[in-house]
Motif scaffolding. Structure first.
Motif, short mmCIF file in Angstrom:
data_model
loop_
_atom_site.label_atom_id
_atom_site.label_comp_id
_atom_site.label_asym_id
_atom_site.label_seq_id
_atom_site.Cartn_x
_atom_site.Cartn_y
_atom_site.Cartn_z
N LEU A 168 -24.04 -34.71 54.97
CA LEU A 168 -23.75 -34.22 53.63
C LEU A 168 -23.85 -32.69 53.58
CD1 LEU A 168 -22.97 -35.77 51.19
CD2 LEU A 168 -25.33 -35.81 50.45
N GLY A 169 -24.97 -32.18 54.13
CA GLY A 169 -25.13 -30.73 54.14
C GLY A 169 -24.01 -30.06 54.92
N LEU A 170 -23.63 -30.66 56.06
CA LEU A 170 -22.56 -30.06 56.86
C LEU A 170 -21.23 -30.13 56.13
CD1 LEU A 170 -23.48 -31.24 60.46
CD2 LEU A 170 -23.59 -28.94 59.53
N ALA A 171 -21.03 -31.17 55.32
CA ALA A 171 -19.79 -31.26 54.54
C ALA A 171 -19.71 -30.07 53.58
CB ALA A 171 -19.73 -32.57 53.77
N LEU A 182 -27.58 -25.82 49.10
CA LEU A 182 -28.92 -25.55 48.57
C LEU A 182 -29.62 -26.84 48.15
CD1 LEU A 182 -28.51 -22.32 46.41
CD2 LEU A 182 -29.86 -22.64 48.48
N TYR A 183 -28.85 -27.75 47.54
CA TYR A 183 -29.44 -29.02 47.10
C TYR A 183 -30.02 -29.77 48.31
CZ TYR A 183 -29.82 -32.84 43.68
OH TYR A 183 -30.27 -33.78 42.80
N VAL A 184 -29.20 -29.87 49.37
CA VAL A 184 -29.67 -30.58 50.56
C VAL A 184 -30.86 -29.85 51.17
CG1 VAL A 184 -29.04 -31.36 52.86
CG2 VAL A 184 -27.41 -31.56 51.01
N TYR A 189 -41.61 -36.03 52.05
CA TYR A 189 -40.58 -36.87 51.44
C TYR A 189 -39.37 -36.02 51.10
CZ TYR A 189 -44.25 -40.32 50.88
OH TYR A 189 -45.25 -41.19 51.11
N PHE A 190 -38.18 -36.57 51.33
CA PHE A 190 -36.95 -35.90 50.96
C PHE A 190 -36.94 -35.71 49.44
CE2 PHE A 190 -32.28 -35.76 50.35
CZ PHE A 190 -31.99 -34.76 51.25
N LEU A 191 -36.61 -34.49 49.00
CA LEU A 191 -36.48 -34.17 47.57
C LEU A 191 -37.77 -34.30 46.78
CD1 LEU A 191 -33.01 -35.72 46.65
CD2 LEU A 191 -33.59 -33.32 46.58
N ILE A 192 -38.91 -34.19 47.43
CA ILE A 192 -40.17 -34.28 46.67
C ILE A 192 -40.32 -33.04 45.81
CG2 ILE A 192 -41.65 -33.13 48.39
CD1 ILE A 192 -43.77 -35.24 47.78
N LEU A 206 -24.33 -25.10 38.45
CA LEU A 206 -23.39 -24.24 39.18
C LEU A 206 -22.37 -25.07 39.95
CD1 LEU A 206 -25.76 -21.48 40.58
CD2 LEU A 206 -24.13 -21.32 38.71
N LYS A 207 -22.87 -26.12 40.56
CA LYS A 207 -21.98 -26.93 41.40
C LYS A 207 -20.93 -27.63 40.54
CE LYS A 207 -22.16 -30.16 45.22
NZ LYS A 207 -21.05 -29.51 45.88
#
Lengths: 480, 112, 84, 247
Positions: free
Chosen positions: A13-16, D184-186, D198-201, D227-228
């Motif tokens: 996802l990040g790479l996309a 940035l979100y990822v 944890y992812f997105l903690i 923004l996105k």
């Protein structure tokens, strides 16, 4: 070192997103993402992973048990193979493919029904975009409409279940729907079935398949027939053999639909003249078979059918798409003798076709044997009869195609006349190697079926004495 | 009552999709269906006498009766997904129009 | 009968009526405008059911942007001799 | 004939739907209360990871999620992973629109617009932009948030398109903006994974419920989403215009 399975989703996802920023090098980003994922998939931690750090039934979680592990390994390896076979065609869709891969990994891994919906939409939209490669916008539109209706149905079924149980978590949903009456569950389960049937190519919702797959090229054909359809079938298996195990009435309806899909697919394949159409109807038939097995609860044979179909269709659709691009037709009579000039591809195609039919010493035989054994152990005789009959029809049309493609005969003169134009190989070297490797895999796994079975299901079958994997998680959760 | 009406919207949308071969009208039908399902989800999450799920000066404590925030979050997601699908569908519609000069699928013929 | 029920009944009837108009009207542009109106009715339904977040989002996206992309797609077709 | 068939099918589906749904829930009544121990009730009480007592607006410090708006806390915290998927859906749709519309030819002038329209839209544009930004920075306190805020920004660009025939947004710029926001979100998720396991903690302190700086990462997530979504929808609009222009 074991990694968090969320990386299988986060990295592509990040790479996309990054590929959109650096458009110039997007093909290398695509290659990087697919390769990293194909390696990473062997090093992810088993078990249930919470996201956001919230206690498990309430936050979103990913479930990596034997079942979903088999699923993600298959999907990521297939995606890699598809890229290797037709990198040139794939590169302009780099972000779409990466996001689609993230979507498929998410579909298989997620332990939350609404999260599943979101990932199904990601996968579906990437599929709509890829289908536009066929240059038939009306067919892509058709696909989009059927997909959208399916997703509305899925959402409706989901929200009815949510209203009854107050949860979206799959494990908790299984537990709580166990206390509900069948009459209450009937409609939601059917609606969810229809929603998933779109991507899984089951009958009421398979109207898009002919338009999209019939116009596929060597890349999109592989993606639709092999990668997307395996992901959808794994989701089907997760939902209908583990989460919402259908009761008797619904079960009979779903199994009947799946078997009708199988029979109709084989019959249509037999009547088709175009190579890709034969293959696409055969894909529908295999999906039907796998769905019937999943809905009956025979998880291990179903996974074998899915794997066999995925590898076979990978080889066959890439060959069919390339032949069409080379010779401008995919009428298999018009293509007569084409394999004489593409011997290696021809051999791979032949192995794939024979394995799908279930010839002994190939992987397909092991799969079919497991299917029949599962039913006969249960004491059902009607379904094995249907499967055997379908297999005979399948064998008939594949052998017909193989004979035509190897030995031109009189009608095949057209292809012979064309042979002087351009070079004769239909694949690049890497493509040929990938296809041959896949074929070798089919043969090896057919010769050593037990090893292959162990690879797919390390702990002696996905449906061992302890029942489906997700219920093991429930028991573990109960112990804590 | 709104629950019932939203289900009718889903049925009306389905009729809209099935009854026409015009691509724009099919997309309108899909949108009607999506609005229907969105209202239905909100109605499922509604609680008699529940306040909007925002803590404020008027509803200061979490022990008060609130409507279901999860349903609303799901609908927000579903609205945005609907926008994406509609935009993509419209581009396909434009492509169809560019290629065949019509929005009517029945004028295109089976093989294209 | 309190105010909630009366409003609810009114919104429900309007929802169904506008949806029927959107689906049944012969002209594309009329159909799209009724879709926009349906979206507005949905906004009132969301507001009635204590969902201000959804109402705001639906107002901006549903009746604003969706209507725009629909109209932008069909705007030039008048010349092509098609019914709008 | 087709219409009759469609009508019959739709009516049949409707009957099945009404019968099936009335078996489980009332068609003309609403729930009286949320189910006990349901996800929703835990999200409202903010006690998923353990009881913290009643949450009081303007008083409670360091609640599980600092957002006063519970929908926001679900979207940007409890179910943030869904939201990541959702912006990906929009991202893919915008990408598809530009891939497909980009292959069509462009050119041709749009109709000229008047002076007053231009000037007034010049005044309205910054106002709408600021409103959009306000909506997504206050998403954890008031109704709204990243999605309507971002759409509001896109609408302000739409206004410019409608008012000024020479206006052309830089599509590439929006693609880059949306790519950066998505990355940035990822990255935010991965920072959480590294920092908290944890992812997105939510790895920032949350503050007092009801204050502007009270959501931990929620306002950050909403700014990113705003923004996105804004750049994605503006991208869709731009492509639609480019595409429309040539026809």
């Amino acid at each position: 070192m074991m990694f968090n399975p969320v990386l299988l989703i986060a990295i592509p996802l990040g790479l996309a997103f990054i590929a959109v920023i650096f458009k110039k090098i997007q093909k290398w980003i695509l290659a990087l993402g697919i390769i990293v994922n194909a390696v990473l998939v062997f090093f992810v931690e088993k078990g249930e992973t919470a996201i956001g750090g919230f206690k498990i039934p309430f936050g979103i979680s990913l479930v990596l048990d034997d079942f979903s592990a088999a699923g993600v390994i298959l999907i990521n390896i297939l995606a890699l193979a598809a890229i290797v076979i037709a990198f040139k065609k794939a590169e302009k869709f780099a972000p779409v493919i990466l996001a689609g891969l993230a979507g498929m990994n998410g579909m298989i891994l997620t332990g939350d029904l609404f999260n599943l919906f979101v990932f199904m939409e990601i996968t579906a939209i990437s599929a709509y975009i890829l289908s536009s490669e066929g240059r038939k916008p009306a067919q892509s539109f058709n696909y989009l409409v059927i997909g959208s209706v399916g997703s509305v149905f899925y959402l409706l079924g989901l929200i009815l279940l949510y209203n009854q149980t107050g949860t979206l978590n799959m494990v908790l949903m299984t537990e709580k729907t166990g206390f509900l009456e069948q009459t209450v569950l009937l409609l939601p389960v059917l609606l969810i079935f229809v929603g998933i049937a779109v991507e899984a190519k089951l009958l009421p919702m398979a109207g898009w398949v002919r338009g999209v797959l019939g116009n596929s090229n060597s890349y999109t054909g592989v993606m639709f027939a092999s990668v997307y359809s395996s992901a959808a079938l794994f989701v089907f298996g997760r939902i209908f053999s583990q989460v919402l195990v259908p009761g008797t009435t619904v079960g009979i309806v779903i199994i009947t639909i799946a078997l009708v899909t199988f029979a109709a697919g084989q019959a249509s394949a037999f009547r088709s003249k175009s190579l890709r159409q034969v293959l696409l109807y055969s894909s529908i038939a295999q999906s039907g078979l796998a769905a019937a097995l999943f809905a009956t609860g025979f998880v291990f044979p179903a996974v074998l059918v899915v794997v066999n179909n995925a590898i076979g269709k990978l080889i066959m659709f890439s060959a069919a798409g390339s032949l069409e691009e080379k010779y401008g037709t995919d009428d298999y009579i018009g293509l007569g003798g084409a394999f004489n000039k593409n011997t290696l591809t021809g051999i791979a195609f032949t192995i794939a076709a024979l394995s799908l039919t279930g010839l002994p010493l190939l992987f397909g035989f092991y799969a079919k044997l497991n299917v029949l054994a599962a039913y006969l152990n249960q004491g059902t005789f009607f379904v094995p009869a249907v499967v055997l009959l379908g297999t005979i029809v399948e064998g008939a049309y594949f052998i017909k195609i193989l004979i035509k493609l190897w030995a031109p005969g009189k009608e095949g003169e057209w292809a012979d006349a064309d042979q002087s134009v351009g070079d004769k190989r239909i694949f690049s070297y890497t493509g040929t190697i990938a296809v041959i490797l896949a074929a070798v895999l089919v043969v090896l796994s057919g010769l050593l079926p037990d090893t292959a079975g162990k690879l797919i299901a390390p702990e002696g079958g996905l449906l061992g004495d302890d029942g489906p994997a997700i219920s093991l998680l429930i028991q573990k959760g109960g112990d804590q | 009552m709104i629950k019932f009406a939203s289900l009718l919207l889903i049925v009306i949308g389905l009729y809209g999709i099935l009854s026409t071969r015009n691509v724009i009208k099919i997309l309108v039908g899909i949108n009607v269906m999506e609005i229907g399902i969105n209202i239905f989800i909100i109605a499922i999450g509604f609680v008699n006498g529940g306040a909007a799920p925002i803590l404020s000066v008027d509803n200061p404590g979490s022990l008060l009766k609130f409507v279901d925030p999860v349903a609303q979050a799901l609908v927000l997601t579903s609205i945005v997904i609907g926008l994406g699908v509609t935009a993509l569908g419209l581009v396909f519609a434009r492509k169809i129009h560019k290629k065949h000069g019509t929005y009517d699928l029945s004028e295109i013929g089976g093989e294209s | 009968m309190n105010w909630f029920n009366i409003l609810e009944a009114g919104v429900s009837v309007l929802l169904v009526a506008v949806a029927l108009a959107a689906v049944l009207s012969k002209k594309l542009l009329v159909s799209i405008i009724f879709l926009s109106a349906l979206s507005m009715m949905a906004v009132s339904a969301f507001a009635l059911l204590s969902a201000p977040d959804v109402a705001v989002t639906e107002a901006v996206i549903g009746s604003g942007l969706v209507t725009f992309i629909f109209v932008a797609s069909i705007r030039n077709l008048g010349k092509a001799g098609e019914k709008l | 004939m087709k219409r009759v068939f469609a009508g019959l099918l739709a009516v049949a589906f409707g009957v099945v739907l009404l019968l099936g749904i009335s078996a489980s829930t009332g068609l003309f009544s609403y729930n009286e209360e949320l189910l006990d121990d349901s996800a929703a009730s835990h999200y409202i009480a903010k006690d998923v990871n353990g009881d913290t007592g009643e949450i009081i607006f303007g008083e409670t410090m360091d609640a599980e999620t600092g957002s006063a708006n519970m929908v926001t806390s679900v979207i940007a915290n409890y179910r943030s992973f869904d939201t990541l998927g959702e912006v990906t859906v929009l991202f893919l749709a915008a990408l598809g629109v530009s891939l497909l519309a980009g292959s069509m030819d462009k050119g041709r002038k749009r109709r000229k617009s008047g002076f007053i329209l231009k000037v007034s839209s010049g005044i309205l544009f910054p106002l709408m932009l600021v409103t959009g930004i306000y909506i997504f920075t206050h998403g954890h306190l008031t109704p709204g948030g990243g999605f309507p805020g971002g759409s509001m920004i896109a609408s302000s660009f739409l206004l410019l398109y409608l008012a000024d025939e020479n206006f052309r947004a830089n599509v590439r710029g929006f693609k880059i903006a949306e790519g950066i926001a998505g990355t940035l979100y990822v990255v935010l998720g991965i920072i959480g994974l590294l920092a908290g396991g944890y992812f997105l903690i939510n790895f920032l302190p949350t503050g007092v419920v009801g204050n502007l700086f009270s959501g931990g990462i929620i306002p950050i997530v909403y700014v990113i989403i705003g923004l996105k979504v804004g750049s994605e929808i503006t991208g869709i609009i731009t492509d639609m215009f480019n595409e429309e222009v040539k026809a």
